[in-house]
Design a protein around this motif. Structure first.
Motif, mmCIF file in Angstrom:
data_model
loop_
_atom_site.group_PDB
_atom_site.id
_atom_site.type_symbol
_atom_site.label_atom_id
_atom_site.label_comp_id
_atom_site.label_asym_id
_atom_site.label_seq_id
_atom_site.Cartn_x
_atom_site.Cartn_y
_atom_site.Cartn_z
ATOM 1 N N ARG A 89 0.870 -1.198 0.000
ATOM 2 C CA ARG A 89 0.000 0.000 0.000
ATOM 3 C C ARG A 89 0.891 1.226 0.000
ATOM 4 N NH1 ARG A 89 -0.350 3.016 4.524
ATOM 5 N NH2 ARG A 89 0.634 2.129 6.383
ATOM 6 N N ARG A 90 0.408 2.270 -0.639
ATOM 7 C CA ARG A 90 1.185 3.494 -0.720
ATOM 8 C C ARG A 90 1.092 4.251 0.600
ATOM 9 N NH1 ARG A 90 1.256 7.693 -5.793
ATOM 10 N NH2 ARG A 90 2.980 8.955 -5.002
ATOM 11 N N PRO A 91 2.219 4.634 1.173
ATOM 12 C CA PRO A 91 2.173 5.365 2.445
ATOM 13 C C PRO A 91 1.829 6.839 2.218
ATOM 14 C CG PRO A 91 4.441 5.129 1.727
ATOM 15 C CD PRO A 91 3.594 4.398 0.709
ATOM 16 N N GLY A 92 1.269 7.464 3.238
ATOM 17 C CA GLY A 92 1.042 8.907 3.207
ATOM 18 C C GLY A 92 2.334 9.661 3.504
ATOM 19 N N PRO A 93 2.329 10.982 3.288
ATOM 20 C CA PRO A 93 3.566 11.772 3.474
ATOM 21 C C PRO A 93 4.137 11.685 4.887
ATOM 22 C CG PRO A 93 1.853 13.086 2.397
ATOM 23 C CD PRO A 93 1.214 11.804 2.790
ATOM 24 N N GLY A 94 3.287 11.667 5.906
ATOM 25 C CA GLY A 94 3.787 11.562 7.276
ATOM 26 C C GLY A 94 4.439 10.210 7.505
ATOM 27 N N GLU A 95 3.826 9.177 6.965
ATOM 28 C CA GLU A 95 4.407 7.839 7.089
ATOM 29 C C GLU A 95 5.753 7.765 6.383
ATOM 30 O OE1 GLU A 95 0.756 4.719 7.320
ATOM 31 O OE2 GLU A 95 0.906 5.846 5.445
ATOM 32 N N VAL A 96 5.838 8.413 5.218
ATOM 33 C CA VAL A 96 7.116 8.409 4.498
ATOM 34 C C VAL A 96 8.187 9.085 5.340
ATOM 35 C CG1 VAL A 96 8.355 9.289 2.486
ATOM 36 C CG2 VAL A 96 6.065 8.316 2.210
ATOM 37 N N ARG A 97 7.809 10.194 6.006
ATOM 38 C CA ARG A 97 8.829 10.900 6.793
ATOM 39 C C ARG A 97 9.323 10.042 7.956
ATOM 40 N NH1 ARG A 97 8.748 15.650 10.602
ATOM 41 N NH2 ARG A 97 10.970 16.167 10.753
ATOM 42 N N VAL A 98 8.407 9.395 8.659
ATOM 43 C CA VAL A 98 8.830 8.514 9.756
ATOM 44 C C VAL A 98 9.682 7.369 9.207
ATOM 45 C CG1 VAL A 98 8.050 6.916 11.555
ATOM 46 C CG2 VAL A 98 6.837 9.091 11.174
ATOM 47 N N PHE A 99 9.217 6.776 8.118
ATOM 48 C CA PHE A 99 9.910 5.634 7.523
ATOM 49 C C PHE A 99 11.331 6.013 7.112
ATOM 50 C CE2 PHE A 99 10.652 2.990 3.620
ATOM 51 C CZ PHE A 99 10.744 1.764 4.260
ATOM 52 N N GLU A 100 11.479 7.151 6.442
ATOM 53 C CA GLU A 100 12.825 7.552 5.997
ATOM 54 C C GLU A 100 13.703 7.949 7.178
ATOM 55 O OE1 GLU A 100 13.621 9.520 2.421
ATOM 56 O OE2 GLU A 100 11.877 8.731 1.359
ATOM 57 N N THR A 101 13.099 8.503 8.215
ATOM 58 C CA THR A 101 13.878 8.812 9.413
ATOM 59 C C THR A 101 14.462 7.533 10.008
ATOM 60 O OG1 THR A 101 12.482 10.730 9.879
ATOM 61 C CG2 THR A 101 13.799 9.890 11.705
ATOM 62 N N VAL A 102 13.661 6.486 10.026
ATOM 63 C CA VAL A 102 14.146 5.200 10.523
ATOM 64 C C VAL A 102 15.289 4.689 9.640
ATOM 65 C CG1 VAL A 102 13.522 2.753 10.760
ATOM 66 C CG2 VAL A 102 12.019 4.535 11.695
ATOM 67 N N LEU A 103 15.117 4.753 8.324
ATOM 68 C CA LEU A 103 16.176 4.279 7.432
ATOM 69 C C LEU A 103 17.455 5.087 7.631
ATOM 70 C CD1 LEU A 103 14.297 3.600 4.043
ATOM 71 C CD2 LEU A 103 14.791 2.005 5.896
ATOM 72 N N VAL A 104 17.320 6.396 7.804
ATOM 73 C CA VAL A 104 18.495 7.238 8.044
ATOM 74 C C VAL A 104 19.173 6.835 9.358
ATOM 75 C CG1 VAL A 104 19.211 9.615 8.593
ATOM 76 C CG2 VAL A 104 17.717 9.166 6.616
ATOM 77 N N ALA A 105 18.355 6.543 10.371
ATOM 78 C CA ALA A 105 18.921 6.160 11.677
ATOM 79 C C ALA A 105 19.708 4.860 11.602
ATOM 80 C CB ALA A 105 17.798 6.032 12.708
ATOM 81 N N LEU A 106 19.284 3.955 10.712
ATOM 82 C CA LEU A 106 19.887 2.619 10.665
ATOM 83 C C LEU A 106 20.973 2.462 9.602
ATOM 84 C CD1 LEU A 106 16.658 0.405 10.975
ATOM 85 C CD2 LEU A 106 18.322 0.903 12.767
ATOM 86 N N ALA A 107 21.181 3.492 8.772
ATOM 87 C CA ALA A 107 22.005 3.301 7.569
ATOM 88 C C ALA A 107 23.452 2.913 7.881
ATOM 89 C CB ALA A 107 21.967 4.562 6.705
ATOM 90 N N ASP A 108 24.084 3.626 8.779
ATOM 91 C CA ASP A 108 25.499 3.360 9.005
ATOM 92 C C ASP A 108 25.845 3.570 10.464
ATOM 93 O OD1 ASP A 108 28.284 2.947 7.793
ATOM 94 O OD2 ASP A 108 28.542 4.728 9.032
ATOM 95 N N HIS A 109 26.529 2.601 11.030
ATOM 96 C CA HIS A 109 27.006 2.747 12.417
ATOM 97 C C HIS A 109 28.516 2.609 12.464
ATOM 98 C CE1 HIS A 109 22.750 1.460 13.878
ATOM 99 N NE2 HIS A 109 22.778 2.672 13.389
ATOM 100 N N GLY A 110 29.187 3.071 11.418
ATOM 101 C CA GLY A 110 30.641 3.044 11.430
ATOM 102 C C GLY A 110 31.195 1.652 11.224
ATOM 103 N N PHE A 111 32.292 1.381 11.910
ATOM 104 C CA PHE A 111 33.014 0.124 11.691
ATOM 105 C C PHE A 111 32.362 -1.033 12.446
ATOM 106 C CE2 PHE A 111 36.975 2.909 10.975
ATOM 107 C CZ PHE A 111 36.740 2.946 9.607
ATOM 108 N N THR A 112 31.156 -1.387 12.030
ATOM 109 C CA THR A 112 30.507 -2.578 12.557
ATOM 110 C C THR A 112 31.152 -3.816 11.936
ATOM 111 O OG1 THR A 112 28.948 -2.450 10.757
ATOM 112 C CG2 THR A 112 28.297 -1.418 12.821
ATOM 113 N N PRO A 113 30.911 -4.994 12.509
ATOM 114 C CA PRO A 113 31.408 -6.225 11.870
ATOM 115 C C PRO A 113 30.959 -6.332 10.412
ATOM 116 C CG PRO A 113 30.642 -6.708 14.076
ATOM 117 C CD PRO A 113 30.287 -5.277 13.814
ATOM 118 N N THR A 114 29.735 -5.931 10.112
ATOM 119 C CA THR A 114 29.270 -6.041 8.728
ATOM 120 C C THR A 114 30.027 -5.093 7.808
ATOM 121 O OG1 THR A 114 27.490 -4.434 9.034
ATOM 122 C CG2 THR A 114 26.955 -6.717 9.463
#
Lengths: 262, 262, 262, 262
Positions: free
Chosen positions: A48-73
């Motif tokens: 289902r297509r998300p609304g603009p507020g949902e997109v903002r929360v969703f992208e904020t989460v993706l930004v938060a998880l994108a990179d944590h520096g020198f992780t094992p991965t």
């Protein structure tokens, strides 16, 4: 010779000579330039297509998880690029393969934990902080009794507070996406110190899982979003490894310190 | 015991007890909620923050590349989920591993081809369509003489025209991101039929490579963006496989049609 | 609905309710307990059953290539197990993904290089050491002129001599499997120092490639055998990581030495 | 800068300028040509050198598990090679990533199930068939009560009997490697039909798990051996795909039968 008589159904991409259809829409005419990438990723998975507020929360989460520096991965991806520099897909895949139970699993584990507690609690949900605290208390006590960790609590580095947690909470509220999973998670943060006898902050990976669950995304795919976010971070690590390589130094620092022990 | 005296340098993520820094910015205070996911992915790889027009072109490209239906990579990911349903990272990785020279390589190959032609041509670049056509004619003839395909030309399904191509061109123009790579690619489309003796449309994967190159992204990492886009598409495929599985039918359709041949 | 009318041909495994056939033989009655694992691996790839001498040379090569300690691929596999301990297939796959051009590629590169030189030389092949030296001299000079490295020459650790090289040569001779690829490779070792102006020993990965090529295995699959050997080595690394973990220490040694650099 | 003061311990590969040591032995002088490949794989994982009878049972298991024709993992590997023909390591890794709970998991699941039953039963173990039957009956009833499948029972194709099962049993007896896991597994086969109300043969993957467990190999790594065996099978599939490709036909058979369904 046989294939299923009804063919292989899909709601995703199909095409013919003149048209490419994605999610039932004309890709070129209705989606390209009109849908953001995060928005499309949400739509593809949730159906289902998300609304603009949902997109903002969703992208904020993706930004938060994108990179944590020198992780094992990240280190694994860089070492793989060192060994097979011609195969960027291999280095990216190697990094993502670490996205399992331990380092990337907290997001999914937290979402699942909260969803289970809510499902067991049933309707009506609490409508006061005190009500949420009661529910959280039962849940945390139950985990403790079962000798299971409470997912989303504690962080090896951010021992006092994880700076991502209040930002996700606040943006979810702003965008009208603060729902029962985040409410329960916040309550867990309030009641856990008394029950467990020590201060454990609500960590960023956990709050991301709660926020994704409040967006209605399927619990068993939350790890998938952590992987998507991490794919961007790993590309950043690989781009940096090409510009400013360190993997060979890491390798040598390990190899030179090898010590034979029967 | 030794590690490099200067440590391991990085411009990406670092953290201490109270702060998480990404790209030199405070993740919680300056990035989350303020930077889109596509924007961050660009920034992580390119090392510079894109402007809004660049973000729109970039996300349009990612949307164009995200899912092409039942590609070999999508089928491989679904079959892997069938075999190892507990490991979504494994299924995603298996799908991305097909992101090599053939099915996802056109984007990078086109970007590199155009970049090489432009580099050899040197300054000043053409400032008329006729000038671009001359440059394109030389480049296409050279490839033909070297018995090499011209990357970005032709498509097995979209034989007359790829509907994505004009949309990318148009959005790049709107956003002020139409540069020499797209100009040269368009000229290739104009001159190739005469030289090659048949109509081959400029394909979508190719125009995406040209657009990414005009955004200043490094040629040897263009495949990385195709992989990021495809990661979203593969998650969609995996989510659909969970809701409405077909991988077992595909497997049986192959296995039942196995025929021993020495 | 359509599948290819003739079905999907294969000479490998097929089965019906009572029988499993592999390579045209009854698996339970004719292969299990009667064919060694290395022998079967050779047969599966080459499409012909090797003789006992060939099996001995082949297994010697696999033993030589199985584990080289803390290589980048071994470290990547261990770090992946640390992050996703429940997915041993993911950790193994991550390790194998480093089996590309640089760290595992020498075996294949050497086999291909020798095969090309032999093909260009045509029949009859030299029948004296002096004749082989002439051919090797031409080939090494040509590589030098093309500013290409000679594959299989030199080793970062074994600077004087690689102890594996004479053992492979000797066992191949014993078993009647010393053919033109090994002869040419030995000649390269004799003539290279004069041409290149420095002593570079014939390395173990290179001699393995020459030996596999003399066994008649296809040049473009030599890397596959290096991967098979390494699969055993990586399992050893992962078993040791479970018994006596070091990946977390490696991770911390990198992460704690991270240094922000714009 | 810091690394662990004691270095990184390992009993596997280490080397200096003149010597390569593996498992505490000189690789060139003591292992190459003297240790088989299967033998080395056992040694690397178990940390002890197997005897000749153990090697024969072990290699019989690997032969039994190497290739089962057009499994999902074989198809995934072939499709990945189609998309990225230059990266054989990627195609192999994609195939191995399907080695999870469902298709390759039976071997490990059976070994673990049997080991748990034996551990709970404690000493002394039964010394008659009737005694083993009693133990098996309790275990099967317990699984049934817990609504769990009994691992190693039943096969989608070999509904009456799996031809591999008696061969493994017989070779293990011949070589003096028939221990409590195989005895219990055989008893499960005798008692299960009465308890479950239907005939389910002991399958080949299960008996392989029982045999590996009787060799003293660690239960949590049994899947690793299935992966090693499958690595050989997948190389066979990839070699055949190069000689006689079918992946494109599989892809087209799926893609042409795609049907849009919202």
């Amino acid at each position: 010779m046989s294939t299923p008589d009804e063919g292989y159904p899909t709601s995703l991409g199909t095409s013919d000579a003149d048209t490419i259809t994605l999610l039932g829409h004309d890709l070129a005419g209705e989606l390209m330039g009109k849908v953001g990438f995060g928005e499309l990723a949400f739509w593809l998975v949730a159906g289902r297509r998300p609304g603009p507020g949902e997109v903002r929360v969703f992208e904020t989460v993706l930004v938060a998880l994108a990179d944590h520096g020198f992780t094992p991965t990240a280190i694994a991806a860089r070492l793989t690029l060192l060994s097979a520099p011609e195969s960027i897909q291999g280095a990216l895949a190697a990094g993502l393969l670490g996205g399992g139970s331990r380092f990337l699993g907290v997001t999914e584990d937290t979402g699942k934990f909260l969803a289970e507690v809510l499902q067991q609690a049933g309707e009506p949900l609490p409508d006061t902080d005190a009500g949420w605290d009661d529910l959280a208390r039962q849940a945390v006590r139950q985990r403790r009794q079962d000798r299971q960790l409470v997912p989303g609590l504690g962080h090896p580095v951010h021992k006092r507070a994880d700076p991502r947690t209040p930002v996700i909470m606040s943006i979810a509220r702003q965008e009208g996406c603060y729902g029962p999973h985040l409410a329960l998670f916040e309550a867990v943060g309030r009641v856990a110190p008394d029950i467990l006898g020590r201060d454990l902050p609500l960590n960023g990976a956990g709050v991301c899982g709660a926020a994704l669950a409040d967006l209605g995304l399927p619990a068993e795919l939350l790890r998938g979003f952590a992987l998507l976010a991490r794919a961007a971070g790993l590309l950043g690590q690989l781009a940096e490894e090409r510009r400013n390589p360190i993997a060979n130094d890491i390798y040598l620092a390990v190899d030179r310190n090898a010590r034979y022990e029967p």
